[in-house]
Scaffold this motif. Structure first.
Motif, PDB file in Angstrom:
ATOM      1  N   ARG A  13       0.705  -1.140   0.346  1.00 40.23           N
ATOM      2  CA  ARG A  13      -0.418  -0.198  -0.219  1.00 40.23           C
ATOM      3  C   ARG A  13       0.846   1.677   0.241  1.00 40.23           C
ATOM      4  N   ASN A  16       0.450   4.720   1.162  1.00 40.75           N
ATOM      5  CA  ASN A  16      -0.589   4.968   2.347  1.00 40.75           C
ATOM      6  C   ASN A  16       1.491   5.029   3.269  1.00 40.75           C
ATOM      7  N   ALA A  23       5.451  12.215   6.703  1.00 36.52           N
ATOM      8  CA  ALA A  23       4.514  12.549   7.737  1.00 36.52           C
ATOM      9  C   ALA A  23       5.830  12.929   8.552  1.00 36.52           C
ATOM     10  N   THR A 153       0.652   5.029  13.784  1.00 39.42           N
ATOM     11  CA  THR A 153       0.380   6.408  12.668  1.00 39.42           C
ATOM     12  C   THR A 153       0.962   7.719  13.615  1.00 39.42           C
ATOM     13  N   LEU A 178      -2.891  14.150  18.268  1.00 43.87           N
ATOM     14  CA  LEU A 178      -3.540  14.318  17.326  1.00 43.87           C
ATOM     15  C   LEU A 178      -4.339  13.463  16.006  1.00 43.87           C
ATOM     16  N   ALA A 179      -2.405  13.083  15.613  1.00 43.68           N
ATOM     17  CA  ALA A 179      -2.972  11.713  14.457  1.00 43.68           C
ATOM     18  C   ALA A 179      -3.119  10.804  15.051  1.00 43.68           C
ATOM     19  N   ARG A 186     -10.528   6.789  12.948  1.00 45.37           N
ATOM     20  CA  ARG A 186     -10.822   6.067  11.554  1.00 45.37           C
ATOM     21  C   ARG A 186     -10.896   4.598  11.222  1.00 45.37           C
ATOM     22  N   GLU A 187     -10.043   3.565  12.389  1.00 49.20           N
ATOM     23  CA  GLU A 187      -9.681   2.771  12.671  1.00 49.20           C
ATOM     24  C   GLU A 187     -11.531   2.144  12.945  1.00 49.20           C
ATOM     25  N   LYS A 190     -13.975   2.289  10.123  1.00 48.63           N
ATOM     26  CA  LYS A 190     -13.470   1.489   9.527  1.00 48.63           C
ATOM     27  C   LYS A 190     -13.717  -0.146   9.757  1.00 48.63           C
ATOM     28  N   ALA A 226     -10.357  14.861  19.101  1.00 51.82           N
ATOM     29  CA  ALA A 226      -8.583  16.061  18.064  1.00 51.82           C
ATOM     30  C   ALA A 226      -9.039  16.824  17.287  1.00 51.82           C
ATOM     31  N   PHE A 254     -12.607  16.644   9.246  1.00 51.48           N
ATOM     32  CA  PHE A 254     -13.837  15.997  10.334  1.00 51.48           C
ATOM     33  C   PHE A 254     -14.787  15.239  10.572  1.00 51.48           C
ATOM     34  N   LYS A 275     -10.222  10.267   5.683  1.00 56.90           N
ATOM     35  CA  LYS A 275      -8.730  10.075   5.407  1.00 56.90           C
ATOM     36  C   LYS A 275      -8.133  11.700   4.480  1.00 56.90           C
ATOM     37  N   PHE A 285       0.130  21.153   8.604  1.00 59.10           N
ATOM     38  CA  PHE A 285       1.885  21.119   9.938  1.00 59.10           C
ATOM     39  C   PHE A 285       2.500  21.758   8.972  1.00 59.10           C
TER      40      PHE A 285
HETATM   41  C1  LIG Z   1      -7.104  16.829  14.261  1.00 54.72           C
HETATM   42  C2  LIG Z   1      -5.604  17.062  13.717  1.00 54.72           C
HETATM   43  C3  LIG Z   1      -5.093  17.991  13.357  1.00 54.72           C
HETATM   44  C4  LIG Z   1      -4.986  15.840  13.481  1.00 54.72           C
HETATM   45  C5  LIG Z   1      -3.496  15.538  12.642  1.00 54.72           C
HETATM   46  C6  LIG Z   1      -3.732  14.097  11.961  1.00 54.72           C
HETATM   47  C7  LIG Z   1      -3.123  13.256  11.116  1.00 54.72           C
HETATM   48  C8  LIG Z   1      -1.724  14.569  10.910  1.00 54.72           C
HETATM   49  C9  LIG Z   1      -3.023  12.537  10.570  1.00 54.72           C
HETATM   50  C10 LIG Z   1      -1.492  11.635  10.049  1.00 54.72           C
HETATM   51  C11 LIG Z   1      -2.054  10.662   9.035  1.00 54.72           C
HETATM   52  C12 LIG Z   1      -0.902  10.007   8.784  1.00 54.72           C
HETATM   53  C13 LIG Z   1       0.150   9.942   9.416  1.00 54.72           C
HETATM   54  C14 LIG Z   1      -0.738   9.024   7.810  1.00 54.72           C
HETATM   55  C15 LIG Z   1      -0.223   8.428   7.246  1.00 54.72           C
HETATM   56  C16 LIG Z   1      -1.300   7.099   6.108  1.00 54.72           C
HETATM   57  C17 LIG Z   1      -1.457   5.715   7.082  1.00 54.72           C
HETATM   58  C18 LIG Z   1       0.132   4.674   7.089  1.00 54.72           C
HETATM   59  C19 LIG Z   1      -2.655   5.938   7.784  1.00 54.72           C
HETATM   60  C20 LIG Z   1      -3.102   4.697   8.596  1.00 54.72           C
HETATM   61  O1  LIG Z   1      -3.764   3.610   7.601  1.00 54.72           O
HETATM   62  C21 LIG Z   1      -3.975   2.730   8.133  1.00 54.72           C
HETATM   63  C22 LIG Z   1      -4.919   1.756   7.769  1.00 54.72           C
HETATM   64  O2  LIG Z   1      -5.050   1.430   8.396  1.00 54.72           O
HETATM   65  C23 LIG Z   1      -5.315   2.091   6.315  1.00 54.72           C
HETATM   66  O3  LIG Z   1      -5.759   2.203   5.352  1.00 54.72           O
HETATM   67  P1  LIG Z   1      -6.447   2.163   3.937  1.00 54.72           P
HETATM   68  O4  LIG Z   1      -6.388   3.708   3.845  1.00 54.72           O
HETATM   69  O5  LIG Z   1      -7.942   1.905   4.452  1.00 54.72           O
HETATM   70  O6  LIG Z   1      -5.927   2.026   3.594  1.00 54.72           O
END
Ligand SMILES: CC(C)=CCC/C(C)=C/CC/C(C)=C/CC/C(C)=C/COC[C@H](O)COP(=O)(O)O
Ligand SMILES: CC(C)=CCC/C(C)=C/CC/C(C)=C/CC/C(C)=C/COP(=O)(O)OP(=O)(O)O
Ligand SMILES: [Mg+2]
Length: 289
Positions: A13, A16, A23, A153, A178-179, A186-187, A190, A226, A254, A275, A285
């Motif tokens: 993936r 991601n 990030a 994450t 926050l993240a 979101r999890e 899902k 958040a 959100f 997402k 950020f």
């Molecule tokens: C309120 C506020 C300012 C929140 C901050 C939100 C933020 C900046 C979050 C960071 C998100 C981030 C680092 C995402 C990286 C991508 C990732 C690995 C996300 C985790 O996803 C796991 C998920 O199970 C994947 O599912 P899918 O998208 O359906 O493939």
């Protein structure tokens, strides 16, 4: 490897992985900015560590990809119901190949992390073990699985900041929170979306344990927490006013995700909105540096 590179990238993936690696580098950038000129400034002085930032990106890209690959290895049966098009259930990648591929990525990513410093290495090692534990068992435990992904994450910001040692980790703790909150929400959404396949597989997710409605209320509560805390990076002078304007757009996203879940009863669209909102939050950020 019988499958092509594109199939292995799909198994990782890679989208991601890019977002997570990106990030993490944002975490390095923000920590650098704070440690040089912000309220938490220390006696650290020097140019931006471009090489280490590149290693941070690579380490997160590889460990995230490993996590996704091993997740799909242990999810073969559930994914054959919920996501039959994915590389393993569709037969494009053999299960064992996917497992060995994930172990290789875990090893490479962790070694790269240790080449930066021991804190980076220990975070990557812990996260790798947690990703394997999640894929094997935690995923099937109500809420604990969701919190694990939320921590993992959010930890990309701590990982990127740990280039500067524990001072960097401390500086990025608010962004981590926050993240972690946003992803945890979101999890849960899902899991509401995947109830059918999870039920057939006997997975013990939160929505199956307490019902979709109550799980939805919890996801909304965490997501709204958040949003409520999102001005903190500005109020604590971690990020500038540009962050505040842009995170307002993320917060609207959100809130749209909350409406999709509570009013439209559409977890699929809610998950997508979460997402998109997180992507805007990432942009906020960067803009706030
Ligand atoms: C309120 C506020 C300012 C929140 C901050 C939100 C933020 C900046 C979050 C960071 C998100 C981030 C680092 C995402 C990286 C991508 C990732 C690995 C996300 C985790 O996803 C796991 C998920 O199970 C994947 O599912 P899918 O998208 O359906 O493939
Ligand atoms: C900081 C370092 C070194 C690594 C962090 C690595 C990261 C960002 C991990 C968190 C996100 C991630 C890549 C999780 C992988 C496991 C995964 C895909 C969990 C979600 O899987 P499921 O709950 O089965 O849902 P789907 O498979 O339907 O997406
Ligand atoms: Mg899965």
């Amino acid at each position: 490897m019988s499958a092509g590179i594109r199939t292995y990238l799909e198994l990782m993936r890679y989208g991601n992985c890019f977002m997570a690696g990106f990030a993490a580098v944002i975490g390095t950038l923000i920590a650098f900015n704070i440690l040089i000129s912000g309220p938490l400034s220390s006696d650290f002085a020097g140019a931006f560590p471009f090489l280490n930032a590149g290693l941070v990106f690579l380490a997160v890209f590889l460990v995230s990809g490993a996590g996704n690959a091993i997740n799909d290895y242990f999810d073969i049966r559930i994914d054959s119901i919920n996501r039959p098009e994915r590389p393993i259930p569709s037969g494009r990648v053999k299960a064992k190949e996917a497992l060995y591929f994930s172990y290789l990525l875990f090893a490479l990513g962790t070694l790269l992390a240790f080449s930066i410093n021991s804190i980076c290495g220990l975070i990557a090692l812990f996260n790798s073990m947690l990703l394997i534990l999640y894929a094997k068992t935690l995923k099937g435990t109500p809420l604990l699985g969701n919190l694990s992904i939320g921590y993992l994450t959010g930890s990309v910001f701590l990982f990127g900041a740990s280039v500067f040692g524990l001072g960097g980790v401390k500086a990025l703790s608010v962004l981590f929170l926050l993240a972690a909150l946003a992803i945890t929400a979101r999890e849960i959404v899902k899991d509401i979306e995947d109830m059918e396949g999870d039920r057939q597989e006997g997975a013990n997710t939160l929505p199956l344990r307490i019902g979709a409605k109550k799980a939805g209320y919890l996801a909304v509560l965490i997501g709204l927490l958040a949003v409520t805390l999102s001005p903190l990076p500005y109020l604590l002078s971690i990020l500038g006013s540009r962050y505040l304007y842009l995170v307002f757009l993320a917060d609207l996203g959100f809130l749209a995700a909350v409406i999709q879940l509570l009013v439209r009863n559409n977890p699929t669209k809610s998950s997508k909105m979460f997402k998109i909102a997180m992507f805007f939050a990432l942009i906020a950020f960067i803009a706030g540096v």
